[in-house]
Scaffold this active site. Structure first.
Site, PDB file in Angstrom:
ATOM      1  N   GLY A   1       0.868  -1.449  -0.002  1.00 43.84           N
ATOM      2  CA  GLY A   1      -0.168  -0.347  -0.074  1.00 43.84           C
ATOM      3  C   GLY A   1       0.987   1.329   0.240  1.00 43.84           C
ATOM      4  O   GLY A   1       2.095   1.352   1.032  1.00 43.84           O
TER       5      GLY A   1
ATOM      6  N   ARG B   1       1.128  -5.273  -5.912  1.00 45.33           N
ATOM      7  CA  ARG B   1       1.265  -6.319  -4.890  1.00 45.33           C
ATOM      8  C   ARG B   1       1.839  -7.552  -5.902  1.00 45.33           C
ATOM      9  O   ARG B   1       1.299  -7.103  -7.403  1.00 45.33           O
ATOM     10  CB  ARG B   1       0.202  -6.550  -5.117  1.00 45.33           C
ATOM     11  CG  ARG B   1      -0.452  -5.609  -3.435  1.00 45.33           C
ATOM     12  CD  ARG B   1      -1.583  -5.607  -2.316  1.00 45.33           C
ATOM     13  NE  ARG B   1      -1.866  -4.909  -1.306  1.00 45.33           N
ATOM     14  CZ  ARG B   1      -1.959  -3.803  -0.987  1.00 45.33           C
ATOM     15  NH1 ARG B   1      -0.327  -4.398   0.006  1.00 45.33           N
ATOM     16  NH2 ARG B   1      -1.924  -2.659  -0.711  1.00 45.33           N
TER      17      ARG B   1
ATOM     18  N   ASP C   1       4.737  -4.398   6.577  1.00 40.95           N
ATOM     19  CA  ASP C   1       5.181  -5.773   6.586  1.00 40.95           C
ATOM     20  C   ASP C   1       5.768  -6.514   5.601  1.00 40.95           C
ATOM     21  O   ASP C   1       6.473  -7.342   5.289  1.00 40.95           O
ATOM     22  CB  ASP C   1       4.963  -6.408   7.602  1.00 40.95           C
ATOM     23  CG  ASP C   1       3.656  -7.152   7.846  1.00 40.95           C
ATOM     24  OD1 ASP C   1       2.441  -6.453   6.931  1.00 40.95           O
ATOM     25  OD2 ASP C   1       2.613  -7.695   8.246  1.00 40.95           O
TER      26      ASP C   1
ATOM     27  N   THR D   1       3.713   2.445   6.230  1.00 47.00           N
ATOM     28  CA  THR D   1       2.748   1.596   6.353  1.00 47.00           C
ATOM     29  C   THR D   1       2.093   2.400   6.932  1.00 47.00           C
ATOM     30  O   THR D   1       2.357   3.410   7.949  1.00 47.00           O
ATOM     31  CB  THR D   1       2.096  -0.064   7.042  1.00 47.00           C
ATOM     32  OG1 THR D   1       1.193  -0.173   6.911  1.00 47.00           O
ATOM     33  CG2 THR D   1       3.354   0.314   8.626  1.00 47.00           C
TER      34      THR D   1
ATOM     35  N   ASP E   1      -0.364   1.783   9.020  1.00 44.63           N
ATOM     36  CA  ASP E   1      -1.022   0.638  10.142  1.00 44.63           C
ATOM     37  C   ASP E   1      -0.101   1.079  11.337  1.00 44.63           C
ATOM     38  O   ASP E   1      -0.943   1.338  12.180  1.00 44.63           O
ATOM     39  CB  ASP E   1      -1.094  -0.389   9.726  1.00 44.63           C
ATOM     40  CG  ASP E   1      -2.245  -0.722   8.498  1.00 44.63           C
ATOM     41  OD1 ASP E   1      -2.732  -0.023   8.584  1.00 44.63           O
ATOM     42  OD2 ASP E   1      -2.366  -1.894   7.535  1.00 44.63           O
TER      43      ASP E   1
ATOM     44  N   ASP F   1       2.233  -0.674  12.180  1.00 38.99           N
ATOM     45  CA  ASP F   1       1.852  -1.802  12.810  1.00 38.99           C
ATOM     46  C   ASP F   1       4.071  -2.767  12.415  1.00 38.99           C
ATOM     47  O   ASP F   1       3.922  -3.796  13.602  1.00 38.99           O
ATOM     48  CB  ASP F   1       1.371  -2.758  12.848  1.00 38.99           C
ATOM     49  CG  ASP F   1       1.055  -2.911  10.891  1.00 38.99           C
ATOM     50  OD1 ASP F   1       2.348  -2.175  10.347  1.00 38.99           O
ATOM     51  OD2 ASP F   1       0.837  -4.485  10.388  1.00 38.99           O
TER      52      ASP F   1
ATOM     53  N   ARG G   1      -6.389  -3.361  10.024  1.00 33.95           N
ATOM     54  CA  ARG G   1      -7.210  -5.491  10.424  1.00 33.95           C
ATOM     55  C   ARG G   1      -6.558  -5.834  11.383  1.00 33.95           C
ATOM     56  O   ARG G   1      -7.561  -6.601  11.597  1.00 33.95           O
ATOM     57  CB  ARG G   1      -6.609  -5.923   8.929  1.00 33.95           C
ATOM     58  CG  ARG G   1      -7.427  -5.645   7.968  1.00 33.95           C
ATOM     59  CD  ARG G   1      -8.034  -5.939   6.641  1.00 33.95           C
ATOM     60  NE  ARG G   1      -5.921  -6.722   6.109  1.00 33.95           N
ATOM     61  CZ  ARG G   1      -6.335  -5.831   4.554  1.00 33.95           C
ATOM     62  NH1 ARG G   1      -6.326  -4.726   4.730  1.00 33.95           N
ATOM     63  NH2 ARG G   1      -4.869  -5.361   4.723  1.00 33.95           N
TER      64      ARG G   1
HETATM   65  P1  ATP Z   1       0.213  -2.537   3.526  1.00 37.96           P
HETATM   66  O1  ATP Z   1       0.663  -2.745   4.985  1.00 37.96           O
HETATM   67  O2  ATP Z   1       0.394  -1.343   2.513  1.00 37.96           O
HETATM   68  O3  ATP Z   1      -0.104  -3.442   3.276  1.00 37.96           O
HETATM   69  P2  ATP Z   1       2.793  -5.276   2.753  1.00 37.96           P
HETATM   70  O4  ATP Z   1       4.037  -4.352   2.051  1.00 37.96           O
HETATM   71  O5  ATP Z   1       2.478  -4.947   4.738  1.00 37.96           O
HETATM   72  O6  ATP Z   1       1.776  -2.961   2.655  1.00 37.96           O
HETATM   73  P3  ATP Z   1       1.691  -6.078   0.900  1.00 37.96           P
HETATM   74  O7  ATP Z   1       0.304  -6.705   0.323  1.00 37.96           O
HETATM   75  O8  ATP Z   1       1.423  -7.415   2.502  1.00 37.96           O
HETATM   76  O9  ATP Z   1       1.730  -5.018   0.930  1.00 37.96           O
HETATM   77  O10 ATP Z   1       3.042  -7.044   0.386  1.00 37.96           O
HETATM   78  C1  ATP Z   1       3.468  -6.233  -0.847  1.00 37.96           C
HETATM   79  C2  ATP Z   1       4.482  -7.242  -1.574  1.00 37.96           C
HETATM   80  O11 ATP Z   1       5.324  -8.158  -1.039  1.00 37.96           O
HETATM   81  C3  ATP Z   1       3.696  -8.990  -1.322  1.00 37.96           C
HETATM   82  O12 ATP Z   1       2.640  -8.112  -3.221  1.00 37.96           O
HETATM   83  C4  ATP Z   1       4.631  -9.657  -2.661  1.00 37.96           C
HETATM   84  O13 ATP Z   1       5.237  -9.221  -3.834  1.00 37.96           O
HETATM   85  C5  ATP Z   1       5.940  -9.371  -1.557  1.00 37.96           C
HETATM   86  N1  ATP Z   1       6.046 -10.153  -0.311  1.00 37.96           N
HETATM   87  C6  ATP Z   1       4.481  -9.949   1.005  1.00 37.96           C
HETATM   88  N2  ATP Z   1       5.116 -11.739   1.707  1.00 37.96           N
HETATM   89  C7  ATP Z   1       5.821 -11.880   0.788  1.00 37.96           C
HETATM   90  C8  ATP Z   1       6.707 -13.599   1.324  1.00 37.96           C
HETATM   91  N3  ATP Z   1       6.243 -14.095   2.214  1.00 37.96           N
HETATM   92  N4  ATP Z   1       7.544 -13.776   0.147  1.00 37.96           N
HETATM   93  C9  ATP Z   1       7.287 -12.857  -1.195  1.00 37.96           C
HETATM   94  N5  ATP Z   1       6.952 -11.374  -1.183  1.00 37.96           N
HETATM   95  C10 ATP Z   1       6.010 -11.468   0.018  1.00 37.96           C
END
Ligand code: ATP
Length: 323
Positions: free
Chosen positions: A11, A72, A103, A126, A128, A130, A172
């Site tokens: 995000g 993503r 994360d 983020t 959030d 968190d 969430r």
């Molecule tokens: P937000 O807090 O805004 O949701 P985020 O970084 O947590 O941001 P995610 O959609 O959870 O957002 O993760 C972003 C991208 O990171 C995923 O689309 C994926 O490409 C990569 N990613 C997340 N988890 C994994 C994993 N376990 N292994 C490899 N890549 C990952």
């Protein structure tokens, strides 16, 4: 080091551009070229690289979202996808990667370092808030301001019409945004996933507040465990006679917008520090700030350790927002 790449993933959060700007200009000072990767990990896989000069990041410190775009990427979750990403980094002669994201993005970064022994530094971005190992993540301060501004406006109507408003806020898994914006807006009740309220307790509290104040603002984090927004709204209507209940879901207005000064400063410091640390040879780490000190911690800790929320703020709020 001669070439470093940077990407924004997951995000978007306000302040990402201020961070990219700090990275590009700090690297330039050390005679390192920065390659911006478009569309997060997808861009790494699709070889979507472009050189960012110090001029390219001019006039971006105040702009929300991310000039590098975000995405993503399902493909990056696979070993095949990550192999392609590594091959592209090598063929572009990149010596290190800086990942801005939440994360999930930091989890992807850690897996990548461990598979390919590549130099990677993560920066927590983020709304959030968190992520363990930093008091605040980039974007949180702006989102908190957005929520408070929205609740201030809702309060005018709640008060004029003597209504009960349930305002749903993003979160969430965690209630940082709901808690801090609830305190700052004087919400009469703040409901977060970290609290174990029962529906009966919640209804009892709302009834008591409504009897005295006639208008009630309830901040409800989307991940609350005791019941859904609709269940809560219906329960209030059924249990509090003549109650005038409205639901307001703030949604995506919380993600965007002009970054607050606090987010711009945090983003600048973390972007600058990420270049210092990667050029000192560190990898598999995240940069953060705790008690005004910059921190460097393992990505593993950042993603696996739980960041504690200050529940005493909720207790305090229950006292000072009611009579
Ligand atoms: P937000 O807090 O805004 O949701 P985020 O970084 O947590 O941001 P995610 O959609 O959870 O957002 O993760 C972003 C991208 O990171 C995923 O689309 C994926 O490409 C990569 N990613 C997340 N988890 C994994 C994993 N376990 N292994 C490899 N890549 C990952």
């Amino acid at each position: 080091m001669k070439n470093i790449a940077v990407l924004t993933s997951g995000g978007d959060s306000p302040g990402m551009n201020a961070c990219i700007r700090a990275i590009v200009r700090s690297a330039n000072k050390k005679k390192i070229q920065v390659h911006g990767i478009q569309y997060g990990y997808d861009g790494l896989i699709n070889n979507d690289f472009k050189i960012l000069s110090p001029y390219d990041v001019g006039n971006t410190i105040h702009i929300g979202g991310t000039i590098l775009k975000s995405a993503r990427s399902d493909e990056f979750r696979t070993n095949e996808g990550r192999k392609k990403a590594h091959k592209n980094l090598r063929s572009n002669n990149i010596d290190g990667l800086i990942v801005l994201g939440g994360d999930g993005s930091l989890t992807g970064a850690k897996i990548f370092v461990e598979e390919f022994n590549f130099k990677v530094i993560g920066i927590p971005c983020t709304i959030d808030n968190d992520i363990y190992g930093t008091d605040y993540s980039i974007g949180f301060s702006t989102a908190r301001e957005t929520v408070v501004n929205a609740i201030d406006k809702i309060r005018d109507t709640a008060s004029s019409h003597e209504r009960i408003f349930i305002v749903e806020v993003m979160g969430r898994e965690s209630g940082f945004l709901a808690l801090e914006s609830g305190v700052a807006s004087g919400a009469e009740l703040i409901l977060i996933p970290e609290n174990n309220n029962s529906m009966d307790e919640v209804i009892k509290s709302i009834k008591k507040i409504n009897d005295k104040k006639k208008s009630v603002i309830i901040v409800y984090a989307e991940g609350c465990k005791f019941g859904t927004l609709n269940e809560l709204s219906n329960k209030i209507k059924n249990n509090i006679q003549n109650s005038n209940v409205r639901v307001s879901i703030l949604g995506h207005i919380q993600r965007g917008g002009i970054p607050s000064p606090s987010d711009r400063i945090l983003a600048s410091i973390l972007g600058y520090e990420s270049i210092n640390k990667i050029t000192e040879g560190y990898t598999n780490k995240m940069v953060g700030i705790i008690n005004q000190n910059t921190m460097l911690l393992d990505l593993e800790d950042a993603i696996s350790k739980k960041k504690n929320i200050n529940l005493s703020l909720n207790k305090m709020s229950n006292i000072i927002s009611r009579y």
